[in-house]
Scaffold this active site. Structure first.
Site, PDB file in Angstrom:
ATOM      1  N   ASP A  48      15.572  29.905 -41.955  1.00 14.39           N
ATOM      2  CA  ASP A  48      14.967  31.139 -42.465  1.00 14.39           C
ATOM      3  C   ASP A  48      15.895  31.764 -43.511  1.00 14.39           C
ATOM      4  OD1 ASP A  48      12.800  33.288 -42.026  1.00 14.39           O
ATOM      5  OD2 ASP A  48      14.687  34.420 -41.997  1.00 14.39           O
ATOM      6  N   TYR A  53      19.351  37.832 -49.165  1.00 13.11           N
ATOM      7  CA  TYR A  53      20.528  37.514 -48.339  1.00 13.11           C
ATOM      8  C   TYR A  53      21.710  37.060 -49.198  1.00 13.11           C
ATOM      9  CZ  TYR A  53      17.097  37.561 -44.500  1.00 13.11           C
ATOM     10  OH  TYR A  53      16.097  37.895 -43.622  1.00 13.11           O
ATOM     11  N   HIS A 115       8.697  40.040 -48.192  1.00 17.33           N
ATOM     12  CA  HIS A 115       9.764  40.454 -47.264  1.00 17.33           C
ATOM     13  C   HIS A 115       9.460  41.791 -46.585  1.00 17.33           C
ATOM     14  CE1 HIS A 115      14.352  39.842 -46.602  1.00 17.33           C
ATOM     15  NE2 HIS A 115      13.844  40.508 -45.602  1.00 17.33           N
TER      16      HIS A 115
HETATM   17  P1  NAP Z   1      20.082  38.062 -34.235  1.00 20.47           P
HETATM   18  O1  NAP Z   1      19.694  36.656 -34.463  1.00 20.47           O
HETATM   19  O2  NAP Z   1      19.380  38.870 -33.208  1.00 20.47           O
HETATM   20  O3  NAP Z   1      21.631  38.144 -33.910  1.00 20.47           O
HETATM   21  C1  NAP Z   1      22.601  37.526 -34.704  1.00 20.47           C
HETATM   22  C2  NAP Z   1      23.970  37.931 -34.181  1.00 20.47           C
HETATM   23  O4  NAP Z   1      24.147  37.463 -32.846  1.00 20.47           O
HETATM   24  C3  NAP Z   1      25.117  37.414 -34.986  1.00 20.47           C
HETATM   25  O5  NAP Z   1      26.108  38.420 -35.021  1.00 20.47           O
HETATM   26  C4  NAP Z   1      25.616  36.212 -34.184  1.00 20.47           C
HETATM   27  O6  NAP Z   1      27.003  36.051 -34.332  1.00 20.47           O
HETATM   28  C5  NAP Z   1      25.273  36.617 -32.764  1.00 20.47           C
HETATM   29  N1  NAP Z   1      24.863  35.479 -31.912  1.00 20.47           N
HETATM   30  C6  NAP Z   1      24.070  34.437 -32.261  1.00 20.47           C
HETATM   31  N2  NAP Z   1      23.875  33.619 -31.219  1.00 20.47           N
HETATM   32  C7  NAP Z   1      24.544  34.160 -30.179  1.00 20.47           C
HETATM   33  C8  NAP Z   1      24.709  33.768 -28.835  1.00 20.47           C
HETATM   34  N3  NAP Z   1      24.151  32.655 -28.350  1.00 20.47           N
HETATM   35  N4  NAP Z   1      25.465  34.562 -28.019  1.00 20.47           N
HETATM   36  C9  NAP Z   1      26.037  35.676 -28.506  1.00 20.47           C
HETATM   37  N5  NAP Z   1      25.904  36.111 -29.779  1.00 20.47           N
HETATM   38  C10 NAP Z   1      25.170  35.349 -30.607  1.00 20.47           C
HETATM   39  O7  NAP Z   1      20.023  38.927 -35.569  1.00 20.47           O
HETATM   40  P2  NAP Z   1      19.454  38.867 -37.022  1.00 20.47           P
HETATM   41  O8  NAP Z   1      20.368  38.089 -37.889  1.00 20.47           O
HETATM   42  O9  NAP Z   1      19.169  40.273 -37.390  1.00 20.47           O
HETATM   43  O10 NAP Z   1      18.025  38.136 -36.926  1.00 20.47           O
HETATM   44  C11 NAP Z   1      17.857  36.742 -37.013  1.00 20.47           C
HETATM   45  C12 NAP Z   1      17.304  36.311 -38.368  1.00 20.47           C
HETATM   46  O11 NAP Z   1      16.063  36.940 -38.613  1.00 20.47           O
HETATM   47  C13 NAP Z   1      18.134  36.755 -39.579  1.00 20.47           C
HETATM   48  O12 NAP Z   1      19.308  36.026 -39.739  1.00 20.47           O
HETATM   49  C14 NAP Z   1      17.121  36.574 -40.681  1.00 20.47           C
HETATM   50  O13 NAP Z   1      16.992  35.213 -41.026  1.00 20.47           O
HETATM   51  C15 NAP Z   1      15.871  37.121 -40.012  1.00 20.47           C
HETATM   52  N6  NAP Z   1      15.662  38.569 -40.279  1.00 20.47           N
HETATM   53  C16 NAP Z   1      14.583  38.924 -41.029  1.00 20.47           C
HETATM   54  C17 NAP Z   1      14.346  40.260 -41.329  1.00 20.47           C
HETATM   55  C18 NAP Z   1      13.149  40.649 -42.136  1.00 20.47           C
HETATM   56  O14 NAP Z   1      13.072  41.801 -42.597  1.00 20.47           O
HETATM   57  N7  NAP Z   1      12.208  39.761 -42.330  1.00 20.47           N
HETATM   58  C19 NAP Z   1      15.218  41.258 -40.844  1.00 20.47           C
HETATM   59  C20 NAP Z   1      16.295  40.860 -40.063  1.00 20.47           C
HETATM   60  C21 NAP Z   1      16.503  39.532 -39.774  1.00 20.47           C
HETATM   61  P3  NAP Z   1      27.739  34.875 -35.158  1.00 20.47           P
HETATM   62  O15 NAP Z   1      26.941  34.579 -36.388  1.00 20.47           O
HETATM   63  O16 NAP Z   1      29.055  35.477 -35.455  1.00 20.47           O
HETATM   64  O17 NAP Z   1      27.822  33.695 -34.226  1.00 20.47           O
END
Ligand code: NAP
Length: 318
Positions: A48, A53, A115
């Site tokens: 994704d 980003y 987005h």
């Molecule tokens: P998330 O996936 O809920 O959390 C990511 C965080 O959790 C990072 O700090 C990561 O740390 C940590 N993490 C990952 N796996 C873990 C595990 N097994 N145990 C403990 N901690 C863990 O947050 P997000 O990045 O907000 O959401 C995921 C994806 O959704 C984004 O990356 C993006 O691609 C997409 N997104 C889209 C929108 C939109 O507006 N469309 C908005 C937000 C996000 P490390 O990386 O340090 O390991």
């Protein structure tokens, strides 16, 4: 291999989308290449991405390397990108997807999303501000932007199109006025924001839902100090212990068993591996309900700075 076991969801255009992908928001350019390489080696086939980003070049390097090594073929991968808010004017949409394609080193995307429903004044900056420090919106209509997205499918630049952060009324306007229904609506969804009504609505229209920030985005700059951390929730911890798993596994299973798509972000090899190790256990209905009951309608990605935008999506109930 894990990739053979990751379930795929059938989109409303008949194409398949892996129900688990790697998120890349906040993955720094110097970490994301290795993270995507690790993910592909570990069996992820869905990545994704988004223009905003700021790391699509570095994601592209990993994809190129893994194709050249013969680990995957392009057709094995499902790559998503997103149209940023300053490119909503219909004449800018094709140029925007071409920029992402060039950065990713690809000829086509599998999925291109609007987005956010909130158009911003076009220009060089990601968020244009006036002299009083207020963002400058654009007067574009999401229907016109979406119609320009439909042209990208016809030109073969993306296989599927969809939306992100759209509420029910905004999706309904797209359905009423456009010819290609969105394949997915990508929205924030985690145990403290379960999105039951929006998901029910999307499913009733044959639109899949991709859950973002499914761990509650623990490192998000938008978190408030009082926001609870889903990965530390005692109910989830208790369920994890029962299954000999970790909290993250339980949250991802809960997403998948609801028929949603999960895109956990990590740049840590061990966590990238952990997050795909969710295919050997099942949550009982009672456990699913226990997690459902944690809902508190806490939104981390509330995009507060755009609250006064005409198309701000989160004032409606759903
Ligand atoms: P998330 O996936 O809920 O959390 C990511 C965080 O959790 C990072 O700090 C990561 O740390 C940590 N993490 C990952 N796996 C873990 C595990 N097994 N145990 C403990 N901690 C863990 O947050 P997000 O990045 O907000 O959401 C995921 C994806 O959704 C984004 O990356 C993006 O691609 C997409 N997104 C889209 C929108 C939109 O507006 N469309 C908005 C937000 C996000 P490390 O990386 O340090 O390991």
């Amino acid at each position: 291999m894990a990739q053979d076991k990751v379930p795929k969801l059938k989109l409303n255009n008949g194409l398949l989308m892996p129900a688990l992908g790697l998120g890349t928001w906040l993955s720094s350019p110097n970490e994301v290449t290795q993270a995507v390489k690790d993910a592909i080696d570990l069996g992820y086939r869905h990545i994704d991405c988004a223009f905003v980003y700021g790391n699509e070049n570095e994601v592209g390097l990993a994809i190129k390397a893994k194709i050249e090594e013969g680990v995957v073929k392009r057709e094995d991968l499902f790559i998503t990108s997103k149209l940023w808010n300053t490119f909503h004017r219909p004449g800018l949409v094709e140029g925007a997807v071409r920029t992402s394609l060039e950065r990713l080193g690809l000829d086509y995307l599998n999925l291109y999303l609007i987005h956010m429903p909130m158009g911003l004044q076009e220009g060089d900056g990601l968020v244009p501000f006036d002299k009083d420090g207020k963002f400058i919106s654009s007067d574009t209509d999401i229907v016109d932007t979406y119609k320009a997205m439909e042209e990208l499918v016809k030109k073969g630049l993306t296989k599927s199109i969809g939306v992100s952060n759209f509420n029910k009324a905004q999706i309904q306007r797209i359905l009423d006025n456009c010819s290609i229904p969105p394949a997915t609506n990508q929205v924030e969804c985690h145990p403290y924001l379960t999105q039951v009504k929006l998901i029910e609505y999307c499913k009733s229209k044959d639109i899949t839902v991709t859950a973002y920030s499914q761990f509650g985005s623990p490192a998000s700059p938008f978190r408030k100090p009082e926001d609870p951390v889903a990965l530390q929730d005692p109910v989830i911890g208790g369920i994890a212990t029962k299954h000999g798993k970790k909290a993250g596994h339980v949250i991802l299973r809960w997403i998948l068993q609801r028929g949603l798509i999960a895109i956990p972000k990590s740049v840590t090899q061990q966590r990238i591996a952990e997050n795909i190790d969710i295919l050997d256990f099942t949550l009982a209905d009672s456990e699913m309900k226990e997690i459902d009951a944690l809902n508190r309608n806490i939104r981390i990605c509330s995009n507060d700075i755009f609250r006064s935008h005409k198309d701000y999506p989160f004032n409606d109930e759903y």
